[in-house]
Write an enzyme that holds these catalytic residues in place. Sequence first.
Site, PDB file in Angstrom:
ATOM      1  CB  SER A   1     -49.753  82.954 -54.644  1.00 23.79           C
ATOM      2  OG  SER A   1     -48.448  82.994 -54.141  1.00 23.79           O
TER       3      SER A   1
ATOM      4  CE  LYS B   1     -49.280  83.125 -50.918  1.00 29.17           C
ATOM      5  NZ  LYS B   1     -49.432  81.784 -50.317  1.00 29.17           N
ATOM      6  CG  LEU B   2     -44.909  90.491 -52.974  1.00 31.09           C
ATOM      7  CD1 LEU B   2     -44.802  90.262 -54.476  1.00 31.09           C
ATOM      8  CD2 LEU B   2     -44.601  91.943 -52.619  1.00 31.09           C
ATOM      9  CE  LYS B   3     -45.419  81.890 -52.673  1.00 29.94           C
ATOM     10  NZ  LYS B   3     -45.454  80.906 -51.561  1.00 29.94           N
TER      11      LYS B   3
ATOM     12  CG  ASP C   1     -45.744  82.702 -48.420  1.00 27.68           C
ATOM     13  OD1 ASP C   1     -45.093  82.424 -47.396  1.00 27.68           O
ATOM     14  OD2 ASP C   1     -46.184  81.836 -49.201  1.00 27.68           O
TER      15      ASP C   1
ATOM     16  CG  ASN D   1     -42.676  80.185 -49.254  1.00 28.96           C
ATOM     17  OD1 ASN D   1     -42.898  80.934 -50.205  1.00 28.96           O
ATOM     18  ND2 ASN D   1     -43.542  79.264 -48.867  1.00 28.96           N
TER      19      ASN D   1
ATOM     20  CD  GLU E   1     -48.503  81.771 -46.385  1.00 30.20           C
ATOM     21  OE1 GLU E   1     -48.631  80.554 -46.621  1.00 30.20           O
ATOM     22  OE2 GLU E   1     -48.922  82.660 -47.164  1.00 30.20           O
TER      23      GLU E   1
ATOM     24  CG  ASP F   1     -47.670  77.300 -45.649  1.00 25.05           C
ATOM     25  OD1 ASP F   1     -48.063  76.126 -45.518  1.00 25.05           O
ATOM     26  OD2 ASP F   1     -47.309  77.744 -46.755  1.00 25.05           O
TER      27      ASP F   1
ATOM     28  CE  LYS G   1     -49.757  76.254 -48.876  1.00 24.79           C
ATOM     29  NZ  LYS G   1     -48.335  76.431 -49.238  1.00 24.79           N
TER      30      LYS G   1
ATOM     31  N   GLY H   1     -52.622  77.032 -51.356  1.00 24.33           N
ATOM     32  CA  GLY H   1     -52.557  76.273 -52.597  1.00 24.33           C
ATOM     33  C   GLY H   1     -51.153  75.775 -52.881  1.00 24.33           C
TER      34      GLY H   1
END
Length: 366
Positions: free
Chosen positions: A133, A159-161, A187, A189, A212, A237, A261, A289
């Site tokens: 990530s 995985k790119l935030k 992702d 969030n 995500e 998630d 998770k 994670g």
Amino acid sequence: MKITGIELRRVAMPLVAPFQTSFTTQTERDVLLLRVVTPEAEGWSECVAMSDPLYSPEYVDAAADVLRRFLIPALPARPDAHTTHHALHPFKGHHMAKAALETAVLDAQLRTSGQPLAAFLGATADRVPAGVSVGIMPSIPHLLEAVTEYLHEGYRRIKLKIQPGWDLAPTRAIREHFGPDLLLQVDANAAYTLADAPHLAKLDDLDLLLIEQPLAHDDLVQHAQLAKKIATPICLDESIESAAHAAAAITLGSCSIINIKPGRVGGYLEARRIHDLARAHGLAVWCGGMLETGIGRAANLALAALPGFTLPGDTSASRRYYTTDLTPPFELHDGHLTVPTGPGIGIDPIPAILDEVTTSTEWIPL
């Protein structure tokens, strides 16, 4: 199995570099460890709650408090993982605290019987592909440099935030720089709303594995609406805290992939239920994670070795986050991490390192 006492131990783990997401920037992990002591064995676990209630309503101080005041006193006289899970069920929320207690009990139970956690869960692989990530970076050149290094180390998926203002340009830069064969996902969030659907649809041209958690954690309905507006597969998630939530998301069409998770869903027993449910409905799952130390990472590897985990997860090597881990370091081998084979989680903290980073301990006799 009779428990004589439980230790709550706080440790301060500095990260090798700041890790920025759409909701915070972390430079250190304040980790709550649990040690369950029985006459036959000791069981270890890691609570993945963060210092502040930003990723979820849970945070470390609250986890320690609910463990001390409610969850530990609720344990049956001779608990195992299943009776512990049942005893904790009446308490609302606090999944991360519940997961930590259930996992420590399970680790002690399996160490007593000599069974690895992977075997207990039904794992079929002896190693799992590792993804990484990548947090929000100061610039695209910094991002490309970081991704280059991770790929050089052997990671199988990036995985790119992302967040508003840091989404299309960096994602397109990675795709153009590294080509169409790179396994790439993003992702959010929960940083977007359904009104952003036209903007998020521009990601469709970049051939992503998934996006995500684009929308709010408590809105399965609007995720289902978004799924009809974009071609990129939606992965949930924060929205999935139980097998019941997963079933609702599947019924509504809110996602086609689930990030499991264990800490978020209340433990490895519930994580396995979600895995089984998703597999029965043809959904892919992968193991997320929470910047775990080796204690949490070992248990996650056991889960990620189940047959339904068909996508690389966030089970990165120890040095991705920590210069010195609490346990012998997990290292990449051909882009994979080896699943521990010892009893329980299959790994122990190194006493000297543990003592060095410990900030407080509390012994709760039973």
